[in-house]
Design a protein around this motif. Structure first.
Motif, mmCIF file in Angstrom:
data_model
loop_
_atom_site.group_PDB
_atom_site.id
_atom_site.type_symbol
_atom_site.label_atom_id
_atom_site.label_comp_id
_atom_site.label_asym_id
_atom_site.label_seq_id
_atom_site.Cartn_x
_atom_site.Cartn_y
_atom_site.Cartn_z
ATOM 1 N N THR A 65 -64.277 -19.862 -38.761
ATOM 2 C CA THR A 65 -65.630 -19.778 -38.205
ATOM 3 C C THR A 65 -66.486 -20.900 -38.776
ATOM 4 N N ASN A 75 -72.384 -15.661 -36.087
ATOM 5 C CA ASN A 75 -72.005 -15.179 -34.749
ATOM 6 C C ASN A 75 -70.857 -15.948 -34.106
ATOM 7 N N TYR A 76 -70.265 -16.880 -34.820
ATOM 8 C CA TYR A 76 -69.173 -17.659 -34.242
ATOM 9 C C TYR A 76 -68.008 -16.761 -33.835
ATOM 10 N N ARG A 108 -67.935 -13.508 -33.218
ATOM 11 C CA ARG A 108 -68.312 -12.646 -32.092
ATOM 12 C C ARG A 108 -68.276 -13.414 -30.782
ATOM 13 N N ASP A 109 -68.879 -14.594 -30.780
ATOM 14 C CA ASP A 109 -68.913 -15.396 -29.563
ATOM 15 C C ASP A 109 -67.521 -15.838 -29.140
ATOM 16 N N TYR A 110 -66.675 -16.170 -30.098
ATOM 17 C CA TYR A 110 -65.315 -16.604 -29.802
ATOM 18 C C TYR A 110 -64.532 -15.491 -29.105
ATOM 19 N N CYS A 162 -65.770 -12.821 -27.598
ATOM 20 C CA CYS A 162 -66.410 -12.526 -26.306
ATOM 21 C C CYS A 162 -65.961 -13.522 -25.239
ATOM 22 N N ASP A 163 -65.881 -14.801 -25.605
ATOM 23 C CA ASP A 163 -65.423 -15.817 -24.658
ATOM 24 C C ASP A 163 -63.983 -15.572 -24.240
ATOM 25 N N THR A 197 -62.439 -12.730 -24.197
ATOM 26 C CA THR A 197 -62.431 -11.526 -23.364
ATOM 27 C C THR A 197 -62.905 -11.855 -21.951
ATOM 28 N N ARG A 198 -63.985 -12.582 -21.866
ATOM 29 C CA ARG A 198 -64.565 -12.944 -20.573
ATOM 30 C C ARG A 198 -63.580 -13.763 -19.731
ATOM 31 N N GLU A 199 -62.822 -14.628 -20.393
ATOM 32 C CA GLU A 199 -61.869 -15.493 -19.695
ATOM 33 C C GLU A 199 -60.511 -14.812 -19.472
#
Length: 85
Positions: free
Chosen positions: A57, A61-62, A64-66, A68-69, A71-73
Motif C-alpha cells: 500500500t 485507503n489504498y 480498500r480502493d484496490y 473495491c476496484d 471487485t468492480r472489475e
C-alpha cells in the motif's frame, strides 16, 4: 505474538493450489509489517505451495480502493485475503 498464534490456524486453511492476495502496509508497526511478511508469511506460503500476489500500500485507503476496484472489475478471484498492517 498475535501473528504466531494465528499461524497454526492459517496452516489448516491454506492448501496447495490456493491463491491469496496479500496487502502489505510497509509503515505499519514502525516498518515491522515487511519484516513479518519476509520472516514468517512468505516462507509459510512457499511451504504450503500457495501462490500470493503481494500489493504494497502507498497511503490511506489504498487497500480498500484496490480491493473495491478488483471487485468492480470482476477480478477479485482470490481464495483468501491477508492483510499485514
Amino acid at each position: 505474538k498475535q501473528f504466531i498464534a494465528k499461524y497454526h490456524t492459517s496452516k489448516s486453511y491454506l492448501r496447495r493450489g490456493k491463491r491469496v492476495l496479500v496487502l502489505l502496509n510497509p509503515v505499519a508497526g514502525s516498518g515491522a509489517a515487511s519484516f513479518i511478511y519476509e520472516k514468517y508469511l512468505s516462507p509459510l506460503l512457499r511451504e504450503l505451495q500457495v501462490d500470493a500476489d503481494v500489493v504494497t500500500t502507498s497511503g490511506p485507503n489504498y487497500a480498500r480502493d484496490y480491493v473495491c476496484d478488483l471487485t468492480r472489475e470482476g477480478k477479485l478471484t482470490y481464495d483468501g485475503l491477508i492483510v499485514i498492517s
